[in-house]
Design an enzyme around this catalytic site. Sequence first.
Site: not given
Ligand SMILES: NC(=O)c1ccc[n+]([C@@H]2O[C@H](COP(=O)([O-])OP(=O)(O)OC[C@H]3O[C@@H](n4cnc5c(N)ncnc54)[C@H](O)[C@@H]3O)[C@@H](O)[C@H]2O)c1
Length: 363
Positions: A254, A269, A273, A304
């Site tokens: 992130s 968080y 990251k 998301t």
């Molecule tokens: N959405 C944002 O703004 C954003 C920004 C920067 C980074 N990210 C990173 O991107 C990645 C995906 O985020 P997203 O927005 O798609 O989130 P999301 O919540 O939509 O999807 C995350 C997925 O990970 C799975 N998951 C969560 N915990 C788990 C575990 N312990 N074991 C196995 N699976 C698990 C969930 O079931 C889900 O399907 C994450 O690592 C998040 O930190 C997201």
Amino acid sequence: MSAARSVFRGARSASRVSVRAFNQPKAFSPTFTAIRSVSNSVKQDYEIVSEKEVPVTLYTKDGKIEKIINVDEATAAHKDEPVAGAFESGPCEPLTKKVHDTMTPTMKSMSVMGKTIVVTGAARGLGNNMARACLEAGASNLIIFDVNQENGDMAAAELHKLTGVPVTFYKVDVRDEKAVDSAVEAMYAQWGAPDVLINSAGIADSNMPLETYDREKFRRLIDVNLTGTFLICQAIGNKMMKDKKKGSIVLIASMSGSVVNYPQEQSCYNASKAGVVMFGKSLAAEWAKYNIRVNCISPGYMDTALNNVPALDQQKKIWKELTPQHRLGSVDDLNGLAVFLASDASKFMTGSNVLIDGGYTLY
Ligand SMILES: NC(=O)c1ccc[n+]([C@@H]2O[C@H](COP(=O)([O-])OP(=O)(O)OC[C@H]3O[C@@H](n4cnc5c(N)ncnc54)[C@H](O)[C@@H]3O)[C@@H](O)[C@H]2O)c1
């Protein structure tokens, strides 16, 4: 039959539950059923996770096969092996060999034609979209690791139906080292080592001032985002080494690993990251000798479910104002970069951390 395969068991009718019929592959029965783990596996508490069974659902042209991996048996079978180390839906058109054959060398190198790709967290969100992109870019085999049984099963069924490519879903909590090892052993017995790992499973805590941050929540977040990354990389990386694969590992970190977000307080968080970014760089240096590349994608604010919380509505306005493109990223905005990092077009790239944030970190 290999030791790992021998631990597969037939589906258990006692623990079946009906799931809303949703884009089922034509060959499947109209009532789509999935196996739920007999233990309380989708944990909301903060205990160390330790499953006894890992449900697997495999979708191929021969239909749907359900299996249960017994974690203790799988672990025992491999104890002597060295250890080095909201559901999305939409079109997904696979790249065919016929089309691939007509592509120029540069475009071919930017595909993932014929590759076996593991995506964690692909039951929904960014992971699901990157998995779709890999199928559109030629992946011949997709493996999903996610903790969410229902979304994972629906994602696997849908993606197989749309592309005809085998898609296997393992219900795994990335914090659970025994479950991770067992699922990876079973995957290896079935498909061999993957070419690519995209690790997108992750959670977020925001608006958590440190002075009152729940200690167990802090531990849980580090456990999913950082320890989970380590466990998945170690288990899959060992298989890549074993099969001498020129692997590519893509870690979803992130921008919060590089800058401090404003206005919300979310030190844990951000720390998790930053840990992923440094872990990725270190691993890239360590595993270059095995021809395994490791790169990070650091997204900015993405639109998301992770951010679809009413409490964040006011803050989203501030986030957009602070982003030169004046918008959040779309769920598919990481797709091109993920495919590029997975593909041979990025073969001289390792240890990079690519920010993809609409310009947020420029100010
Ligand atoms: N959405 C944002 O703004 C954003 C920004 C920067 C980074 N990210 C990173 O991107 C990645 C995906 O985020 P997203 O927005 O798609 O989130 P999301 O919540 O939509 O999807 C995350 C997925 O990970 C799975 N998951 C969560 N915990 C788990 C575990 N312990 N074991 C196995 N699976 C698990 C969930 O079931 C889900 O399907 C994450 O690592 C998040 O930190 C997201």
